[in-house]
Design a protein around this motif. Structure first.
Motif, PDB file in Angstrom:
ATOM      1  N   LYS A 284       0.807  -1.161  -0.057  1.00 56.87           N
ATOM      2  CA  LYS A 284       0.141  -0.063   0.042  1.00 56.87           C
ATOM      3  C   LYS A 284       0.730   1.373  -0.202  1.00 56.87           C
TER       4      LYS A 284
ATOM      5  N   TYR B  19       4.263  -1.282 -10.968  1.00 59.63           N
ATOM      6  CA  TYR B  19       2.687  -1.679 -10.762  1.00 59.63           C
ATOM      7  C   TYR B  19       2.468  -1.957  -9.259  1.00 59.63           C
TER       8      TYR B  19
ATOM      9  N   TRP C 199       0.063   0.435  -7.177  1.00 60.98           N
ATOM     10  CA  TRP C 199      -1.139  -0.328  -6.975  1.00 60.98           C
ATOM     11  C   TRP C 199      -1.286  -1.500  -6.113  1.00 60.98           C
TER      12      TRP C 199
ATOM     13  N   TYR D 228      -1.806  -4.923  -4.638  1.00 61.78           N
ATOM     14  CA  TYR D 228      -2.668  -5.961  -5.321  1.00 61.78           C
ATOM     15  C   TYR D 228      -3.795  -5.545  -5.994  1.00 61.78           C
ATOM     16  N   ASP D 229      -3.952  -4.450  -6.231  1.00 63.78           N
ATOM     17  CA  ASP D 229      -5.028  -3.725  -6.971  1.00 63.78           C
ATOM     18  C   ASP D 229      -4.742  -3.921  -8.479  1.00 63.78           C
ATOM     19  N   GLU D 230      -5.762  -3.833  -9.407  1.00 63.36           N
ATOM     20  CA  GLU D 230      -5.838  -3.797 -10.682  1.00 63.36           C
ATOM     21  C   GLU D 230      -4.763  -2.758 -11.317  1.00 63.36           C
TER      22      GLU D 230
ATOM     23  N   SER E 270      -3.081   0.083 -13.714  1.00 67.48           N
ATOM     24  CA  SER E 270      -3.607   0.633 -14.923  1.00 67.48           C
ATOM     25  C   SER E 270      -2.306   1.481 -15.897  1.00 67.48           C
TER      26      SER E 270
END
Length: 218
Positions: A43, A174, A178, A180-182, A184
């Motif tokens: 995070k 990434y 981000w 563990y989120d997707e 972009s």
């Protein structure tokens, strides 16, 4: 404000560390178990402080898992394990410092400050003739005045500054931005474009299908 993740399963010590570091101006998040730390670690923290004997696992193995997943956040271990073998295991798992329990909170603060300075190469880093980056407060300054850029742009710049002259892969970016989120790709391109407008196109080099390299100001 630097963000710190503390993993400590002894409630009183956890609370003391959090209160003390927050009083010194850091933004602190705490947890007590291996699984909680795995969920939080991506995070965008600037520093981990991990106990070794933890609920649900082992701090050495936790950091090794995070390093293998591409998370490079610096880490200080705090532990009662104090043999030479234990220290060696800590550093071989990827830690940046090792603090033996019991410790004074002022000593912990010194270790935190030293690791952050070492990682970012000093608090104030010149970006060009007009701008500088405050690595400890994570903000861009024109003179003494902060300029307005988004948190993700600032986080990306901090990652670049900490890896000046090296290629940072897209996967590493990434993970940093981000977790563990997707991720972009389109948003990343926007952040890169805005940083190039701010600093100059020549300062961020694209390496096709690999990542980006930040060229330090000389």
């Amino acid at each position: 404000m630097n963000r710190i993740l503390i993993l400590e399963d002894e409630p009183a010590l956890n609370e003391m560390m959090c209160d003390f570091l927050e009083g010194e101006g850091y933004k602190v998040t705490s947890c007590a178990s291996y699984d909680e730390a795995v969920g939080l670690a991506s995070k965008g923290f600037d520093l981990f402080i991990f106990d070794v004997k933890i609920i649900g696992g082992n701090g050495f193995e936790l950091l090794r898992e995070l390093r293998e997943s591409g998370i490079k956040t610096p880490c200080i271990f705090t532990t009662s394990l104090n043999t030479t073998d234990d220290v060696q295991k800590g550093f071989s798992s990827g830690c940046d410092d090792y603090l033996k329990k019991p410790f004074e909170l002022r000593e912990l603060l010194v270790r935190v400050q030293n690791v952050l300075r070492r990682v970012f190469g000093g608090s104030l880093i010149k970006l060009n003739n007009e701008l500088s980056f405050d690595a400890l407060q994570k903000r861009v300054l024109r003179g003494n005045e902060p300029i307005d850029i988004t948190k993700k742009e600032c986080d990306l710049l901090a990652l670049f500054v900490a890896n000046s002259g090296k290629t940072v892969t897209r996967d590493e970016i990434y993970t940093h931005l981000w977790g563990y989120d997707e991720p972009s790709e389109m948003s990343l391109r926007v952040y890169i474009r805005k940083l190039r407008i701010l600093l100059g196109n020549e300062r961020i080099i694209s390496h096709s299908k690999v990542g980006y390299e930040f060229v330090p100001f000389e």
